[in-house]
Design an enzyme around this catalytic site. Structure first.
Site: not given
Ligand SMILES: [Mg+2]
Length: 391
Positions: A12, A106-107
């Site tokens: 993350d 983003d993860e």
């Molecule tokens: Mg994040």
């Protein structure tokens, strides 16, 4: 193989949008940066750690953030730029394993069980991911590792920011026990309140509680919940999930009451979706338009293309028909939100010169080339420019 011998990594990015802004604008480093919708209905997308100290967090109305942190730097989200960085990050993931389940830009979860034979231990793979993401993007990622999704994600969360942590099956119960029960995956507000009424505040207390006593209050979900509380989680990493649909939507600060403006936004969304699909080598057949009338009445309209496509022109042709039909059926059409998505993907076919509207495809290819050279959004169809008045 027993489920506990799997090696799962959760990655993350730290304060993703805000970190991209601070990377690209050095004058913002060390300052409270809040990436948010800046209109009267705006909501915070991400904020830097400096801003979090003021109590600002994502999903908070921007107006509230401004009260908490009046001297913060407020920035409009630049999705095209974040998507480009996200593509770089996901490329790194795919160098380690094909089993990547994206949860957002983003993860992601990565199943690296089989990768270990070639690349070494889960920790060395985790280190490599962190270092390579840093090297290629200049950004920090938090990396959590564990025998399953639950523990990998938790490991990353508790070591954030710039996190790096592994929780093994042996230590799972001890790591989980002191945490508040609301932190457990699947425990929402309602379940949390029920557990609190039973005097259960920590994950350890949930694991240790008599099952029969819990069952009367919680019913069938008890067994699954107690297994999670002990750190057991059999969910697989599902790589297809990230590609089920590609979409774009926008909430208007002022309701749109003019069909031409709605069409311009629709075209802008179609261009973005089509470019993303082409980047990923995907073609989709199902186009869905999402329409929200103020305040919250939401409609979806769906249609299928005659053949899979990643052409902005073809997507727009179909989506526009759906929009216009809906528009004409309303007594007083107004839009608070407009979105489009493409789904029903097939792998991209070999391009056939004699196959459907070649002129449109050439336009898309030229556009991709110019946008990749000069930045996304450099070249858009003229119709889209109208939306920039409202941007
Ligand atoms: Mg994040």
């Amino acid at each position: 193989m027993p489920a506990d011998e799997r090696a799962i990594i959760h990655v993350d990015m730290d304060a993703f949008y805000a970190s991209v802004e601070q990377r690209d604008r050095p004058e913002l480093r060390g300052l409270p940066v809040i990436v948010a919708g800046l209109g009267p209905r705006g909501v915070v997308s991400t904020c830097s750690y400096e801003a979090r100290r003021f109590g600002v967090h994502s999903a908070m109305p921007t107006a509230q953030a401004r009260r908490l942190c009046p001297d913060g730097i407020y920035v409009w989200p630049d999705h095209a730029r974040y998507e480009a960085v996200s593509d770089q990050v996901f490329e790194v993931f795919h160098e380690v394993t094909p089993l990547v389940e994206g949860l957002s830009l983003d993860e992601a979860f990565l199943d690296v069980t089989a990768s270990q034979r070639l690349l070494g231990s889960v920790e060395s793979i985790g280190q490599w991911l962190k270092a390579t993401i840093r090297e290629r993007t200049g950004l920090n990622a938090s990396v959590g590792m564990g025998p399953n999704k639950l523990l990998a994600k938790l490991a990353g969360e508790i070591s954030k920011p710039d996190g790096f942590r592994r929780i093994t099956a042996t230590h799972a119960a001890a790591e989980l026990a002191p945490l508040p029960v609301g932190r457990l995956w699947t425990v929402g507000k309602v379940t949390e309140q029920t557990l609190h009424r039973l005097g259960i505040r920590t994950i350890g207390e949930l694991a240790a509680c008599d099952t029969a006593r819990l069952a009367s209050a919680l019913g069938r979900q008890v067994a699954g919940l107690q297994a999670l509380a002990r750190g057991q989680d059999d969910r697989c990493v599902e790589p297809a999930q990230a590609e089920q649909s590609i979409g774009a939507e926008h909430t208007f600060d002022v309701d749109v009451a003019e069909l031409a403006m709605a069409e311009a936004w629709l075209l802008r969304h179609c261009e973005r979706i089509a470019a993303r699909a082409r980047q990923r080598g995907l073609q989709g057949r199902t186009v869905t338009v999402k329409l929200r009338e103020p305040p919250f009445e939401t409609y979806t309209r769906q249609a299928r293309l005659p053949a899979p496509s990643a052409s902005a022109g073809e997507l727009f042709g179909l989506a526009r028909g759906l929009l216009v039909t809906w528009w004409k059926a309303q007594r007083r059409p107004r839009l608070r939100l407009l979105g489009v998505s493409l789904s029903g993907f097939a792998a991209e076919r070999q391009q056939d010169l004699f196959d459907g509207a070649p002129d449109r495809r050439v336009t898309d290819q030229v556009q991709d080339r110019i946008n990749s050279r000069f930045g996304t959004g450099s070249l858009v169809r003229a119709g889209v420019l109208k939306t920039r008045e409202q941007d």
